[in-house]
Design an enzyme around this catalytic site. Structure first.
Site, PDB file in Angstrom:
ATOM      1  N   PHE A   1     -19.101  14.457 -25.951  1.00  0.00           N
ATOM      2  CA  PHE A   1     -18.704  13.609 -27.092  1.00  0.00           C
ATOM      3  C   PHE A   1     -18.573  12.146 -26.705  1.00  0.00           C
ATOM      4  O   PHE A   1     -18.725  11.262 -27.541  1.00  0.00           O
ATOM      5  CB  PHE A   1     -17.387  14.117 -27.699  1.00  0.00           C
ATOM      6  CG  PHE A   1     -16.244  14.150 -26.724  1.00  0.00           C
ATOM      7  CD1 PHE A   1     -16.067  15.231 -25.880  1.00  0.00           C
ATOM      8  CD2 PHE A   1     -15.352  13.100 -26.637  1.00  0.00           C
ATOM      9  CE1 PHE A   1     -15.020  15.256 -24.962  1.00  0.00           C
ATOM     10  CE2 PHE A   1     -14.295  13.115 -25.730  1.00  0.00           C
ATOM     11  CZ  PHE A   1     -14.140  14.196 -24.890  1.00  0.00           C
TER      12      PHE A   1
ATOM     13  N   ARG B   1     -13.753  15.146 -33.752  1.00  0.00           N
ATOM     14  CA  ARG B   1     -13.084  16.232 -33.045  1.00  0.00           C
ATOM     15  C   ARG B   1     -13.567  17.526 -33.694  1.00  0.00           C
ATOM     16  O   ARG B   1     -12.882  18.136 -34.500  1.00  0.00           O
ATOM     17  CB  ARG B   1     -11.560  16.132 -33.137  1.00  0.00           C
ATOM     18  CG  ARG B   1     -10.941  14.949 -32.446  1.00  0.00           C
ATOM     19  CD  ARG B   1     -10.621  15.132 -30.966  1.00  0.00           C
ATOM     20  NE  ARG B   1     -11.713  14.926 -30.047  1.00  0.00           N
ATOM     21  CZ  ARG B   1     -11.555  14.532 -28.776  1.00  0.00           C
ATOM     22  NH1 ARG B   1     -10.361  14.267 -28.292  1.00  0.00           N
ATOM     23  NH2 ARG B   1     -12.578  14.427 -27.970  1.00  0.00           N
TER      24      ARG B   1
ATOM     25  N   TYR C   1       0.843  -1.206   0.000  1.00  0.00           N
ATOM     26  CA  TYR C   1       0.000   0.000   0.000  1.00  0.00           C
ATOM     27  C   TYR C   1       0.877   1.255   0.000  1.00  0.00           C
ATOM     28  O   TYR C   1       0.566   2.239  -0.669  1.00  0.00           O
ATOM     29  CB  TYR C   1      -0.927   0.008   1.222  1.00  0.00           C
ATOM     30  CG  TYR C   1      -1.956   1.118   1.149  1.00  0.00           C
ATOM     31  CD1 TYR C   1      -3.194   0.906   0.548  1.00  0.00           C
ATOM     32  CD2 TYR C   1      -1.679   2.397   1.661  1.00  0.00           C
ATOM     33  CE1 TYR C   1      -4.126   1.921   0.457  1.00  0.00           C
ATOM     34  CE2 TYR C   1      -2.606   3.420   1.581  1.00  0.00           C
ATOM     35  CZ  TYR C   1      -3.832   3.181   0.970  1.00  0.00           C
ATOM     36  OH  TYR C   1      -4.751   4.181   0.870  1.00  0.00           O
TER      37      TYR C   1
ATOM     38  N   LYS D   1      -0.120   7.455 -23.356  1.00  0.00           N
ATOM     39  CA  LYS D   1       0.327   7.786 -24.716  1.00  0.00           C
ATOM     40  C   LYS D   1       1.833   7.517 -24.840  1.00  0.00           C
ATOM     41  O   LYS D   1       2.240   6.390 -25.062  1.00  0.00           O
ATOM     42  CB  LYS D   1      -0.007   9.248 -25.031  1.00  0.00           C
ATOM     43  CG  LYS D   1      -1.483   9.496 -25.351  1.00  0.00           C
ATOM     44  CD  LYS D   1      -2.345   9.629 -24.137  1.00  0.00           C
ATOM     45  CE  LYS D   1      -3.679  10.250 -24.411  1.00  0.00           C
ATOM     46  NZ  LYS D   1      -4.547  10.258 -23.216  1.00  0.00           N
TER      47      LYS D   1
ATOM     48  N   PHE E   1      -7.898  21.490 -24.650  1.00  0.00           N
ATOM     49  CA  PHE E   1      -8.135  20.051 -24.734  1.00  0.00           C
ATOM     50  C   PHE E   1      -9.334  19.763 -23.822  1.00  0.00           C
ATOM     51  O   PHE E   1      -9.490  20.385 -22.772  1.00  0.00           O
ATOM     52  CB  PHE E   1      -6.917  19.204 -24.346  1.00  0.00           C
ATOM     53  CG  PHE E   1      -7.236  17.742 -24.505  1.00  0.00           C
ATOM     54  CD1 PHE E   1      -7.402  17.206 -25.770  1.00  0.00           C
ATOM     55  CD2 PHE E   1      -7.482  16.932 -23.410  1.00  0.00           C
ATOM     56  CE1 PHE E   1      -7.797  15.874 -25.937  1.00  0.00           C
ATOM     57  CE2 PHE E   1      -7.864  15.604 -23.572  1.00  0.00           C
ATOM     58  CZ  PHE E   1      -8.025  15.076 -24.839  1.00  0.00           C
ATOM     59  N   THR E   2     -10.157  18.797 -24.217  1.00  0.00           N
ATOM     60  CA  THR E   2     -11.456  18.563 -23.570  1.00  0.00           C
ATOM     61  C   THR E   2     -11.372  18.449 -22.037  1.00  0.00           C
ATOM     62  O   THR E   2     -11.961  19.248 -21.315  1.00  0.00           O
ATOM     63  CB  THR E   2     -12.084  17.290 -24.153  1.00  0.00           C
ATOM     64  OG1 THR E   2     -11.132  16.229 -24.069  1.00  0.00           O
ATOM     65  CG2 THR E   2     -12.468  17.496 -25.621  1.00  0.00           C
TER      66      THR E   2
ATOM     67  N   ASP F   1       1.503  20.355 -20.648  1.00  0.00           N
ATOM     68  CA  ASP F   1       0.809  19.085 -20.875  1.00  0.00           C
ATOM     69  C   ASP F   1       1.768  18.247 -21.722  1.00  0.00           C
ATOM     70  O   ASP F   1       1.841  18.391 -22.940  1.00  0.00           O
ATOM     71  CB  ASP F   1      -0.517  19.303 -21.601  1.00  0.00           C
ATOM     72  CG  ASP F   1      -1.280  17.983 -21.781  1.00  0.00           C
ATOM     73  OD1 ASP F   1      -0.631  16.912 -21.762  1.00  0.00           O
ATOM     74  OD2 ASP F   1      -2.516  18.026 -21.951  1.00  0.00           O
TER      75      ASP F   1
HETATM   76  O1  PLI Z   1      -7.106  10.270 -20.893  1.00  0.00           O
HETATM   77  P1  PLI Z   1      -6.295  10.747 -19.741  1.00  0.00           P
HETATM   78  O2  PLI Z   1      -7.112  11.117 -18.561  1.00  0.00           O
HETATM   79  O3  PLI Z   1      -5.191   9.813 -19.363  1.00  0.00           O
HETATM   80  O4  PLI Z   1      -5.509  12.061 -20.261  1.00  0.00           O
HETATM   81  C1  PLI Z   1      -6.156  13.259 -20.555  1.00  0.00           C
HETATM   82  C2  PLI Z   1      -5.394  13.987 -21.626  1.00  0.00           C
HETATM   83  C3  PLI Z   1      -4.676  15.100 -21.312  1.00  0.00           C
HETATM   84  N1  PLI Z   1      -3.997  15.789 -22.268  1.00  0.00           N
HETATM   85  C4  PLI Z   1      -3.981  15.406 -23.552  1.00  0.00           C
HETATM   86  C5  PLI Z   1      -3.225  16.211 -24.553  1.00  0.00           C
HETATM   87  C6  PLI Z   1      -4.685  14.285 -23.943  1.00  0.00           C
HETATM   88  O5  PLI Z   1      -4.652  13.918 -25.221  1.00  0.00           O
HETATM   89  C7  PLI Z   1      -5.431  13.535 -22.964  1.00  0.00           C
HETATM   90  C8  PLI Z   1      -6.226  12.431 -23.315  1.00  0.00           C
HETATM   91  N2  PLI Z   1      -6.433  12.129 -24.573  1.00  0.00           N
HETATM   92  C9  PLI Z   1      -7.194  11.179 -25.077  1.00  0.00           C
HETATM   93  C10 PLI Z   1      -7.976  10.232 -24.269  1.00  0.00           C
HETATM   94  C11 PLI Z   1      -7.240  11.093 -26.525  1.00  0.00           C
HETATM   95  O6  PLI Z   1      -7.902  10.180 -27.056  1.00  0.00           O
HETATM   96  O7  PLI Z   1      -6.605  11.933 -27.183  1.00  0.00           O
END
Ligand code: PLI
Length: 462
Positions: A454, A387, A77, A263, A129-130, A220
């Site tokens: 979306f 998008r 933990y 990513k 970004f969303t 970011d």
């Molecule tokens: O999906 P998360 O919560 O791990 O990350 C959010 C996020 C933050 N910044 C940027 C630039 C992103 O592209 C992002 C998430 N992007 C997704 C899920 C995408 O499909 O692009």
């Protein structure tokens, strides 16, 4: 006789050790399930998808080195050794002394927004970004777009369309005062602009300007290695530098950063924030305990942190990132042969179809990008995502749709997952839909959730 120059191609710096079968479906079946999913590709079952280009987030193939690391998960933990390894690599590669792990990127966005934003503040950024903007708004802030105008034009070939417009930024500082701006939020590459990078020159100038007004600068860094690749290949003076060197220099200008590890780090789940700001670190190390988990796991298993730590070492390898970008360029070049309208230059993580040009007979109120994503799915089982107007959501003050200039379908490439033959199949499907485009009618929205619509909105055919 002139010597014949033979082209030398690149190829992936890996071979396939394990395969995952994918299901082929009929057009009839896809028509049925697309209707049930309200023509929203997020609501399809993955087993109904043939080639899944919805996102590059958490959909990557891990290496044998990462999988081997998963077996070394220390699931204590508190104080897991995998956390300390991850922390060492964050210090080494991002140059940030403090780390707070989170379950994914938006967890980090939440903590940073809460720690730094007061109601009435403004947060300038290079395009929204969303999830980032929503967390800024939920903390009481207002996002202000300060990206260069070129970013809103799909045909403009500026090599660094992710740059911040220094005049727009300074105008905002002058208008509201530096005290009302807790930080500038800079992403690289810019997802919603089509995966467009910023230059080191622009970053240095933004840093100078934020220092002048006493404003912090946050990054970011979700796809930072792609930004580093573009700096290496497009910006003078960086040709001989490594991706690791460029990443570290980029990070050196920021007060802190957040990352969706799903990513660049090529894992299936994970995120973190890292900073050199002790005050923000102490605040977020405390709040992570409320929302995510203890500060040495932040909602992750020990094995996830091990895979992330190893992913950092792999993400900076030039051959990996070259192959990734090379695959996307190949796709763009093939689509171009059919005259498919796209965003230029091709982006770092995806090809973006320009739905406004693809379906010029559809007004934006008829959701051209949503429609196009659904049509491509029905044609071949290839799944992309909208998008455009749906992703942009409503203005919280007026309640009206926001009308973004870019109305796009994103075809996003998971890392190390698909082959060139998959791309050929996908390209042929899009070419077919383009051929038949005049028959396509738009959609109307049948259900709209309150946040990040979306993901869950449903549509019906007109
Ligand atoms: O999906 P998360 O919560 O791990 O990350 C959010 C996020 C933050 N910044 C940027 C630039 C992103 O592209 C992002 C998430 N992007 C997704 C899920 C995408 O499909 O692009």
């Amino acid at each position: 006789m002139a010597k014949k120059i033979i082209k030398r191609s690149w190829a992936e710096p890996f071979k396939i050790k394990m395969v995952e079968p994918i299901k082929m479906t009929t057009k009839e079946h896809r028509e049925k399930v697309a209707k049930i999913a309200g023509y929203n590709t997020f609501l399809l079952k993955s087993e109904d998808v043939y080639i899944d280009l919805l996102t590059d987030s958490g959909t990557n193939a891990m290496s044998d080195y990462q999988w081997a690391g998963m077996m070394l998960g220390d699931e204590a933990y508190a104080g897991s050794r995998n956390f300390y390894y991850l922390w060492d690599n964050v210090k080494k590669y991002y140059g940030m002394p403090y780390l707070v792990p989170t379950h994914q990127g938006r967890g980090a966005e939440h903590l940073v927004s809460k720690a730094m934003i007061k109601p009435g503040d403004y947060i300038p950024g290079n395009m929204y970004f969303t999830t980032t903007r929503l967390h800024q708004e939920l903390a009481g802030g207002t996002f202000v777009d300060v990206i260069i105008d070129e970013a809103h034009d799909s045909q403009n070939r500026h090599p660094f369309k992710g740059n911040i417009d220094l005049q727009k930024l300074e105008d905002l500082f002058e208008k509201v005062g530096g005290k009302k701006v807790p930080y500038v939020s800079m992403a690289g590459p810019v997802n919603m602009a089509g995966g467009q990078p910023f230059s080191m020159e622009n970053l240095r100038a933004v840093k100078k300007l934020t220092d002048k007004y006493g404003v912090k600068l946050w990054f970011d860094a979700t796809r930072a290695t792609e930004n580093a690749y573009y700096i290496k290949t497009r910006e003078k003076g960086f040709e001989e530098k490594t991706i690791a060197y460029i990443l570290k220099e980029m990070c050196s200008y920021f007060d802190g950063l957040w990352v969706s590890a799903k990513k660049d780090l090529m894992v299936n789940i994970g995120g973190f924030l890292a900073t050199r700001n002790k005050k923000v670190f102490e605040e977020t190390r405390n709040t992570v305990v409320i929302y995510e988990g203890l500060h040495t796991y932040g909602g992750l298993a020990g094995r996830d942190m091990e895979a992330m730590a190893r992913g950092i070492e792999e993400m900076v390898q030039y051959d990996n990132i070259r192959a990734r970008i090379g695959q996307i360029e190949y796709c763009g070049n093939q689509l171009e042969k059919y005259g498919i309208p796209m965003v230029y230059p091709f982006g770092g993580h995806a090809i973006f179809l320009d739905a406004k040009r693809f379906l010029p007979h559809l007004k934006q109120d008829l959701f051209p990008a949503q429609t196009l994503a659904a049509e491509i799915y029905v044609d071949s089982g290839v799944r992309g995502m909208e998008r455009g107007i749906v992703s942009a959501g409503r203005n919280p003050e007026t309640g009206k749709h926001r009308y973004p200039k870019l109305e796009l379908v994103r075809l996003t490439f998971p890392r190390r997952v698909y082959t060139q033959a998959h791309i050929d199949v996908m390209v042929e499907s899009i070419a077919q839909v383009f051929e038949d485009r005049k028959k396509i009618k738009g959609l109307k929205m049948a259900y709209e959730p309150k946040y990040l619509r979306f993901f869950q909105a449903k549509f019906a055919k007109l």
